[in-house]
Design a protein around this motif. Structure first.
Motif, PDB file in Angstrom:
ATOM      1  N   PHE A  52       0.833  -1.211   0.000  1.00  0.00           N
ATOM      2  CA  PHE A  52       0.000   0.000   0.000  1.00  0.00           C
ATOM      3  C   PHE A  52       0.866   1.259   0.000  1.00  0.00           C
ATOM      4  CE2 PHE A  52      -2.178   3.181   2.782  1.00  0.00           C
ATOM      5  CZ  PHE A  52      -3.211   3.526   1.924  1.00  0.00           C
ATOM      6  N   PHE A  53       1.888   1.305   0.839  1.00  0.00           N
ATOM      7  CA  PHE A  53       2.751   2.482   0.881  1.00  0.00           C
ATOM      8  C   PHE A  53       3.530   2.643  -0.414  1.00  0.00           C
ATOM      9  CE2 PHE A  53       1.711   2.348   5.326  1.00  0.00           C
ATOM     10  CZ  PHE A  53       1.745   3.688   5.713  1.00  0.00           C
ATOM     11  N   ASP A  54       3.909   1.551  -1.038  1.00  0.00           N
ATOM     12  CA  ASP A  54       4.576   1.622  -2.336  1.00  0.00           C
ATOM     13  C   ASP A  54       3.637   2.147  -3.411  1.00  0.00           C
ATOM     14  OD1 ASP A  54       6.896   0.626  -1.216  1.00  0.00           O
ATOM     15  OD2 ASP A  54       6.478  -1.460  -1.789  1.00  0.00           O
ATOM     16  N   VAL A  55       2.385   1.689  -3.372  1.00  0.00           N
ATOM     17  CA  VAL A  55       1.386   2.152  -4.337  1.00  0.00           C
ATOM     18  C   VAL A  55       1.140   3.650  -4.176  1.00  0.00           C
ATOM     19  CG1 VAL A  55      -1.074   2.003  -4.945  1.00  0.00           C
ATOM     20  CG2 VAL A  55       0.267  -0.082  -4.626  1.00  0.00           C
ATOM     21  N   ILE A  56       1.034   4.117  -2.939  1.00  0.00           N
ATOM     22  CA  ILE A  56       0.832   5.543  -2.674  1.00  0.00           C
ATOM     23  C   ILE A  56       2.003   6.351  -3.241  1.00  0.00           C
ATOM     24  CG2 ILE A  56       0.752   7.308  -0.858  1.00  0.00           C
ATOM     25  CD1 ILE A  56      -1.851   5.853  -1.027  1.00  0.00           C
ATOM     26  N   ALA A  57       3.217   5.894  -2.999  1.00  0.00           N
ATOM     27  CA  ALA A  57       4.400   6.609  -3.485  1.00  0.00           C
ATOM     28  C   ALA A  57       4.419   6.686  -5.007  1.00  0.00           C
ATOM     29  CB  ALA A  57       5.669   5.932  -2.959  1.00  0.00           C
ATOM     30  N   ARG A  58       4.102   5.590  -5.675  1.00  0.00           N
ATOM     31  CA  ARG A  58       4.099   5.594  -7.145  1.00  0.00           C
ATOM     32  C   ARG A  58       2.986   6.493  -7.681  1.00  0.00           C
ATOM     33  NH1 ARG A  58       4.894  -0.020  -6.521  1.00  0.00           N
ATOM     34  NH2 ARG A  58       2.704  -0.411  -7.078  1.00  0.00           N
ATOM     35  N   HIS A  59       1.831   6.453  -7.045  1.00  0.00           N
ATOM     36  CA  HIS A  59       0.687   7.204  -7.556  1.00  0.00           C
ATOM     37  C   HIS A  59       0.880   8.714  -7.385  1.00  0.00           C
ATOM     38  CE1 HIS A  59      -3.527   7.534  -8.810  1.00  0.00           C
ATOM     39  NE2 HIS A  59      -3.626   8.503  -7.923  1.00  0.00           N
ATOM     40  N   THR A  60       1.439   9.134  -6.279  1.00  0.00           N
ATOM     41  CA  THR A  60       1.586  10.564  -6.004  1.00  0.00           C
ATOM     42  C   THR A  60       2.932  11.124  -6.445  1.00  0.00           C
ATOM     43  OG1 THR A  60       2.494  10.205  -3.778  1.00  0.00           O
ATOM     44  CG2 THR A  60       0.082  10.345  -3.990  1.00  0.00           C
ATOM     45  N   GLY A  61       3.917  10.247  -6.622  1.00  0.00           N
ATOM     46  CA  GLY A  61       5.263  10.711  -6.951  1.00  0.00           C
ATOM     47  C   GLY A  61       6.060  11.143  -5.743  1.00  0.00           C
ATOM     48  N   VAL A  62       5.512  10.971  -4.559  1.00  0.00           N
ATOM     49  CA  VAL A  62       6.179  11.379  -3.319  1.00  0.00           C
ATOM     50  C   VAL A  62       6.006  10.253  -2.301  1.00  0.00           C
ATOM     51  CG1 VAL A  62       6.246  13.055  -1.424  1.00  0.00           C
ATOM     52  CG2 VAL A  62       5.726  13.819  -3.752  1.00  0.00           C
ATOM     53  N   HIS A  63       7.102   9.820  -1.706  1.00  0.00           N
ATOM     54  CA  HIS A  63       6.965   8.805  -0.659  1.00  0.00           C
ATOM     55  C   HIS A  63       6.366   9.439   0.584  1.00  0.00           C
ATOM     56  CE1 HIS A  63       7.855   5.651   2.245  1.00  0.00           C
ATOM     57  NE2 HIS A  63       8.009   4.847   1.199  1.00  0.00           N
ATOM     58  N   PRO A  64       5.427   8.769   1.237  1.00  0.00           N
ATOM     59  CA  PRO A  64       4.784   9.363   2.416  1.00  0.00           C
ATOM     60  C   PRO A  64       5.761   9.829   3.486  1.00  0.00           C
ATOM     61  CG  PRO A  64       3.577   7.427   1.713  1.00  0.00           C
ATOM     62  CD  PRO A  64       4.807   7.475   0.853  1.00  0.00           C
ATOM     63  N   ASP A  65       6.895   9.171   3.627  1.00  0.00           N
ATOM     64  CA  ASP A  65       7.846   9.565   4.662  1.00  0.00           C
ATOM     65  C   ASP A  65       8.458  10.936   4.412  1.00  0.00           C
ATOM     66  OD1 ASP A  65       7.391   7.244   6.053  1.00  0.00           O
ATOM     67  OD2 ASP A  65       9.123   6.191   5.235  1.00  0.00           O
ATOM     68  N   GLU A  66       8.373  11.429   3.174  1.00  0.00           N
ATOM     69  CA  GLU A  66       8.902  12.769   2.871  1.00  0.00           C
ATOM     70  C   GLU A  66       8.008  13.865   3.437  1.00  0.00           C
ATOM     71  OE1 GLU A  66      10.089  13.475  -1.176  1.00  0.00           O
ATOM     72  OE2 GLU A  66      10.395  11.337  -1.529  1.00  0.00           O
ATOM     73  N   VAL A  67       6.739  13.543   3.657  1.00  0.00           N
ATOM     74  CA  VAL A  67       5.779  14.553   4.126  1.00  0.00           C
ATOM     75  C   VAL A  67       5.675  14.431   5.635  1.00  0.00           C
ATOM     76  CG1 VAL A  67       3.495  15.544   3.772  1.00  0.00           C
ATOM     77  CG2 VAL A  67       4.580  14.236   1.938  1.00  0.00           C
ATOM     78  N   ASP A  68       6.717  14.897   6.306  1.00  0.00           N
ATOM     79  CA  ASP A  68       6.797  14.818   7.765  1.00  0.00           C
ATOM     80  C   ASP A  68       7.101  16.218   8.294  1.00  0.00           C
ATOM     81  OD1 ASP A  68       7.352  14.376  10.446  1.00  0.00           O
ATOM     82  OD2 ASP A  68       8.232  12.413  10.065  1.00  0.00           O
ATOM     83  N   ILE A  69       6.063  16.905   8.722  1.00  0.00           N
ATOM     84  CA  ILE A  69       6.220  18.297   9.132  1.00  0.00           C
ATOM     85  C   ILE A  69       7.046  18.413  10.402  1.00  0.00           C
ATOM     86  CG2 ILE A  69       4.949  20.426   9.682  1.00  0.00           C
ATOM     87  CD1 ILE A  69       2.615  19.149   8.041  1.00  0.00           C
ATOM     88  N   ARG A  70       7.064  17.354  11.196  1.00  0.00           N
ATOM     89  CA  ARG A  70       7.896  17.372  12.405  1.00  0.00           C
ATOM     90  C   ARG A  70       9.362  17.562  12.040  1.00  0.00           C
ATOM     91  NH1 ARG A  70       5.882  11.631  14.362  1.00  0.00           N
ATOM     92  NH2 ARG A  70       6.468  11.352  12.179  1.00  0.00           N
ATOM     93  N   ARG A  71       9.768  17.047  10.911  1.00  0.00           N
ATOM     94  CA  ARG A  71      11.152  17.203  10.460  1.00  0.00           C
ATOM     95  C   ARG A  71      11.335  18.471   9.631  1.00  0.00           C
ATOM     96  NH1 ARG A  71      12.938  15.805   5.630  1.00  0.00           N
ATOM     97  NH2 ARG A  71      11.139  14.448   5.276  1.00  0.00           N
ATOM     98  N   LEU A  72      10.398  18.727   8.711  1.00  0.00           N
ATOM     99  CA  LEU A  72      10.532  19.852   7.799  1.00  0.00           C
ATOM    100  C   LEU A  72      10.437  21.193   8.516  1.00  0.00           C
ATOM    101  CD1 LEU A  72       8.229  18.498   4.950  1.00  0.00           C
ATOM    102  CD2 LEU A  72      10.729  18.567   4.933  1.00  0.00           C
ATOM    103  N   ALA A  73       9.592  21.272   9.539  1.00  0.00           N
ATOM    104  CA  ALA A  73       9.307  22.559  10.183  1.00  0.00           C
ATOM    105  C   ALA A  73      10.490  23.130  10.944  1.00  0.00           C
ATOM    106  CB  ALA A  73       8.107  22.418  11.121  1.00  0.00           C
TER     107      ALA A  73
END
Length: 280
Positions: free
Chosen positions: A189-210
């Protein structure tokens, strides 16, 4: 609810026998938003709004004078621009203009599917066409999209995030639990999400980005939010330099948009918050 119950039963069997199929079906169900009619308290805001469009097809509602500084707003999953109805008059009275987007796949914006990455792109695309953008407001997934868009070049003077998630993985894990994804199917499922959106879910981590953000932020979260648990707001505020955190009680996920205390505090912040001092 019937759809989710059916998906749970489907995943219980298919997730073991054909995990890839289970993952793909769960992705499609997740990314198909349902339309919900506006509530009665949204009617006045809708009647007063002007419908505007952006060059890539995005649609929005607008209130206020066209030459006034813009507060750009983005609703949450299966939400609507008019859910920000209580914010409009305080901001107009403060000399601002409000532009509230229909997210992709929502309202009059194009598409039958949507996701957190498309929400983020919507903000970035609209911001390019708003020369006098001053501040941004997001609720739920709209708040999460703001948190991610700031790492991709969105540059408002102030931001208000209401009931937003601190990481995409945690949201998807919660969904995977809810639809009974089996271990092998969950990985797919996580692989499918990454392929479909072009972004791996782990990249969208505001705790790190902020940690690198220099935009003043007001983060509001309710202790009784069952859709996006309170810990998301706490973690986001702790990671965001100089962020103000307003914890509420008894409002849940939705009434945070209509509570007078929240609306008043957020409106004041959007107009008066001082910029953070930039350190070389």
């Amino acid at each position: 609810m019937n759809l989710l119950n059916s998906l749970r039963r489907f995943n219980a069997v298919t997730g073991r026998l054909a995990p890839g199929v289970s993952a793909r079906v769960s992705r499609r169900v997740l990314m198909r938003p349902r339309a919900h009619a506006p509530k009665a308290w949204e009617a006045d805001a809708l009647a007063r709004a002007e419908r505007v469009g952006f060059r890539f097809g995005l649609s929005a509602l607008r209130w206020g004078e066209r030459d006034a500084p813009v507060v750009l707003m983005l609703h949450g999953w299966e939400g609507r621009p008019t859910q920000f109805a209580h914010f409009i008059d305080p901001l107009l009275q403060a000399g601002r203009q409000v532009v509230a987007l229909d997210a992709p796949g929502h309202g009059e914006s194009p598409g039958n599917e949507s996701n957190a990455i498309l929400f983020t792109h919507a903000l970035l695309e609209a911001a390019v066409e708003i020369p006098n953008l001053e501040a941004v407001v997001g609720h739920s997934m709209g708040a999460g999209a703001i948190g991610y868009a700031l790492s991709l070049g969105l540059s408002p003077q102030r931001a208000v995030l209401l009931g937003g998630p601190s990481s995409l993985r945690s949201v998807l894990e919660q969904y995977a639990d809810g639809v009974n994804l089996q271990p092998r199917a969950r990985t797919r499922f996580f692989d499918v999400i990454a392929r479909h959106t072009g972004v791996h879910p782990d990249e969208v981590d505001i705790r790190r980005l902020a940690r690198d953000y220099q935009v003043p932020a007001l983060i509001v979260h309710d202790r009784n939010d069952v859709l996006v648990p309170f810990e998301h707001g706490e973690r986001m505020a702790a990671a965001w330099p100089g962020a103000e955190f307003l914890a509420t009680e008894g409002l849940g996920h939705w009434r945070i948009l209509t509570d007078p205390r929240v609306v008043g505090r957020a409106s004041d912040f959007l107009v008066n918050a001082e910029p953070l001092r930039r350190v070389a």
